[in-house]
Design an enzyme around this catalytic site. Structure first.
Site, PDB file in Angstrom:
ATOM      1  N   ASP A  41      -7.288   6.817   9.781  1.00 12.67           N
ATOM      2  CA  ASP A  41      -7.244   8.272   9.644  1.00 12.67           C
ATOM      3  C   ASP A  41      -8.611   8.874   9.925  1.00 12.67           C
ATOM      4  OD1 ASP A  41      -4.546   8.530   9.014  1.00 12.67           O
ATOM      5  OD2 ASP A  41      -4.891   8.205   6.876  1.00 12.67           O
TER       6      ASP A  41
ATOM      7  N   GLU B 284       7.744  18.073  -7.026  1.00 15.13           N
ATOM      8  CA  GLU B 284       7.355  19.470  -6.870  1.00 15.13           C
ATOM      9  C   GLU B 284       7.718  20.235  -8.145  1.00 15.13           C
ATOM     10  OE1 GLU B 284       8.198  17.248  -3.502  1.00 15.13           O
ATOM     11  OE2 GLU B 284       9.824  18.140  -4.694  1.00 15.13           O
TER      12      GLU B 284
ATOM     13  N   ASP C  95       1.856   4.903   0.240  1.00 13.92           N
ATOM     14  CA  ASP C  95       1.318   6.043   0.970  1.00 13.92           C
ATOM     15  C   ASP C  95       1.595   7.357   0.229  1.00 13.92           C
ATOM     16  OD1 ASP C  95       0.230   7.158   3.536  1.00 13.92           O
ATOM     17  OD2 ASP C  95       2.208   8.093   3.600  1.00 13.92           O
TER      18      ASP C  95
ATOM     19  N   GLU D 103      -2.552   5.111  -2.377  1.00 18.07           N
ATOM     20  CA  GLU D 103      -3.295   6.039  -1.528  1.00 18.07           C
ATOM     21  C   GLU D 103      -3.212   7.408  -2.194  1.00 18.07           C
ATOM     22  OE1 GLU D 103      -3.558   8.280   2.746  1.00 18.07           O
ATOM     23  OE2 GLU D 103      -1.737   8.154   1.564  1.00 18.07           O
TER      24      GLU D 103
ATOM     25  N   ARG E  35       0.873  -1.164   0.000  1.00 20.36           N
ATOM     26  CA  ARG E  35       0.000   0.000   0.000  1.00 20.36           C
ATOM     27  C   ARG E  35       0.920   1.226   0.000  1.00 20.36           C
ATOM     28  NH1 ARG E  35      -1.069   4.577   3.617  1.00 20.36           N
ATOM     29  NH2 ARG E  35      -3.300   5.001   3.607  1.00 20.36           N
TER      30      ARG E  35
END
Length: 594
Positions: free
Chosen positions: A313, A212, A205, A247, A203
């Site tokens: 979360d 950027e 994250d 995710e 998974r």
């Protein structure tokens, strides 16, 4: 060690159960759950019907963000056990046919990771370019702050080297610089290390934030997709049959590129669906669910959505309107302590006011809508939360196994537990625990166990197409799930009232509806329109079988006496869920307003 065999798209058929290792069972009495304890509870998970485990981060960390602040990608956090303990657990899970999905924290590390310790000590450090630095905090000004309750900027000043470093989350989690090829190689080595141990999936994250670029919001950039395609290609080449789960907390159309042409992620979460389920059940209106499903694009055949009700979360409210967010906060989080960032930090049972009808209905939606369902540990018994604990820790309390001390989670002194066990009169471990619920066939635990068994008996829920049935009654969410010749009709009453609905089933003339929870048939569909009366928060799962088809058995209820049947020619009265004590419903062929 190798992962489990079987179909390469196994992730379409599993039931995933999310577990923080620290929260499940403490085997050595130190107050913290561990892999030896988790291994000892695999039989429970297997009996529940779980076929895959998603483990929250368990590698070495200062735990300022519950393990998402990685200090060492290759070593376990010591209280959880040794690498040998993990491998024993993994082998035992595979022996039971349970797959294991672990975390890959790509975007950032802890500020105590050796890379950052070195990088922040000197501008000439060989690891300086492993992170993103700036002389000014004014770069990337169009980028939102995710943890708005605690962070005021995505830049933090480092006084030793007199520059700012970039972070999308907490300031103690500096972002890695994926423009540095060495960083990409380091993370690919991490991927291959864990797959070489035999884990079945990773998974990944926070994947939208890896790169950027000035003049953008620094999310979903083309460079991110290029790196993920590279990772996928290397995984497919060296570890065929393994799975990557993204995710990406984004709108469905923005998540679509993460599937690529079936050459990026195998799975991705459908985040916007989740809050709309809560809106729908609060309003008794299917429209929020229909709207988001209509906005959900088709994905490659080999790919799959991951859907969920709750997790570790907050219940994120980023992708709802301001009006919807205010409505959700007012409805589900009246106490300001229940709110965090742009979300709600509560478990499923408290959100549903501990109403069994609502909880079961939410599970009906989770298990029948398109995608692979994810259950959060403890929700199967209706665990509560502790809003007095900071951050998101209120939904990460110890699993409640029995009415013994510490809820049967640990032999430790209660003051030594990593977090206190829930003790209030409604959700306390003395009342809500596995041992108590295992005794009663109609308990939340046994009801969900039956629902999971039925779900697993019909592969179309994980693989079939969905057709929404239009009705005038907006309280009823009705749809067909189909795969090949197999068809299941699902009806969900989102209202607190008994509702009537009439469906056009002319396509299925002479088909026989069969209730999946008890396997008993209704009279054949003789007319084009079929009338249903559904109890408050009730639901049906009905297989539509052609005349002469061999009857398929359904998983039996733990206690057959709990489902009553009343005969008749054109009308039957049966339980509208696995629990007959909840309500009654009637079905009749014919015309009626709906």
């Amino acid at each position: 060690m190798t992962a489990l065999g079987g179909a390469s798209d196994w992730y379409k058929d599993v039931i995933i159960y999310e577990i923080p290792v620290k929260s499940f069972f403490d085997s050595n009495g130190d107050g913290i759950g561990d892999f030896a304890g988790l291994l000892g509870r695999l039989d429970y998970l297997q009996s529940l019907g779980v076929t895959a485990l998603w483990l929250l981060p368990f590698t070495d960390s200062p735990l300022r963000d519950d393990g998402y602040d990685i200090r060492n990608y290759y070593a376990l956090y010591p209280p959880y056990g040794t690498m040998e303990d993990f491998q024993r657990f993994l082998a035992a899970a595979h022996d039971r046919g349970i797959r294991v999905i672990t975390e890959l924290v790509l975007n950032h590390t802890s500020n105590t990771h050796p890379w950052f310790v070195s990088a922040s000590s000197s501008r000439s450090s060989p690891f300086r370019d492993y992170y993103v630095w700036s002389d000014t905090p004014n770069r990337y000004r169009e980028t939102r702050i995710i943890f708005s309750d605690t962070e005021k900027s995505n830049w933090t000043w480092e006084p030793r080297t007199r520059q700012y470093y970039w972070h999308r989350f907490f300031h103690h989690q500096p972002d890695l610089n994926f423009d540095n090829p060495k960083v990409q190689e380091e993370l690919l080595k991490v991927v291959k290390f864990w797959f070489s141990l035999g884990v079945d999936g990773l998974r990944c994250d926070a994947v939208p934030y890896l790169f950027e670029r000035e003049g953008t919001n620094c999310e979903n950039l083309p460079e991110t997709h290029a790196f993920m395609k590279r990772m996928r290609a290397e995984v497919d080449r060296e570890f065929p049959g393994r799975m990557l789960l993204a995710e990406a907390n984004q709108w469905p159309q923005d998540v679509l590129p993460y599937f690529g042409q079936g050459d990026e992620f195998h799975m991705a979460y459908h985040f916007p669906l989740m809050p709309r389920l809560f809106i729908a059940i609060a309003r008794g209106d299917r429209k929020p669910v229909i709207d988001i499903l209509e906005q959900t694009p088709s994905i490659p055949e080999s790919c799959q959505w991951a859907i969920f009700l709750r997790n570790h979360d907050e219940l994120t409210l980023e992708m709802v309107s301001d009006q919807e967010r205010d409505y959700l906060w007012t409805t589900y989080a009246q106490d300001p302590r229940m709110r965090l960032n742009i979300g709600i930090r509560r478990r499923l049972a408290p959100l549903m006011q501990n109403d069994r009808r609502k909880i079961d209905l939410m599970h009906s939606l989770l298990l029948t809508l398109p995608g692979t369902p994810i259950l959060y540990y403890g929700d199967e018994i209706g665990m509560g939360d502790n809003i007095h604990l900071g951050d998101r820790n209120g939904v990460r309390t110890p699993m409640q196994w029995s009415s013994d001390r510490n809820g049967g989670f640990s032999r430790a002194n209660p003051s030594d537990l990593y977090a206190p066990v829930i003790q209030n009169p409604i959700y306390g471990y003395q009342v809500v625990n596995v041992e108590n619920q295992a005794r009663y066939p109609t308990s939340p635990l046994n009801t969900l166990r039956q629902m999971l068994a039925v779900r697993q008996s019909a592969r179309l829920f994980g693989r079939g197409k969905m057709t929404i049935l239009n009705t005038r009654n907006r309280s009823i969410l009705a749809y067909l799930r189909e795969m090949g010749q197999d068809v299941v009709l699902v009806l969900n009453n989102l209202s607190d009232r008994t509702e009537s609905v009439t469906l056009d089933l002319s396509r299925f003339r002479n088909f026989i509806p069969v209730e999946l929870f008890d396997g008993n048939p209704f009279p054949p569909i003789r007319k084009s329109r079929f009338h249903f009366t559904v109890s408050p928060y009730g639901f049906f799962w009905l297989a539509l079988r052609p005349p002469g088809a061999t009857r398929k058995g359904a998983p039996r209820h733990p206690d057959r006496r709990l489902i009553d049947h009343h005969g008749g020619d054109e009308s039957h009265e049966k339980s509208s869920s696995p629990r007959s004590r909840r309500s009654r419903r009637s079905v009749s062929p014919g015309k009626s307003p709906g």
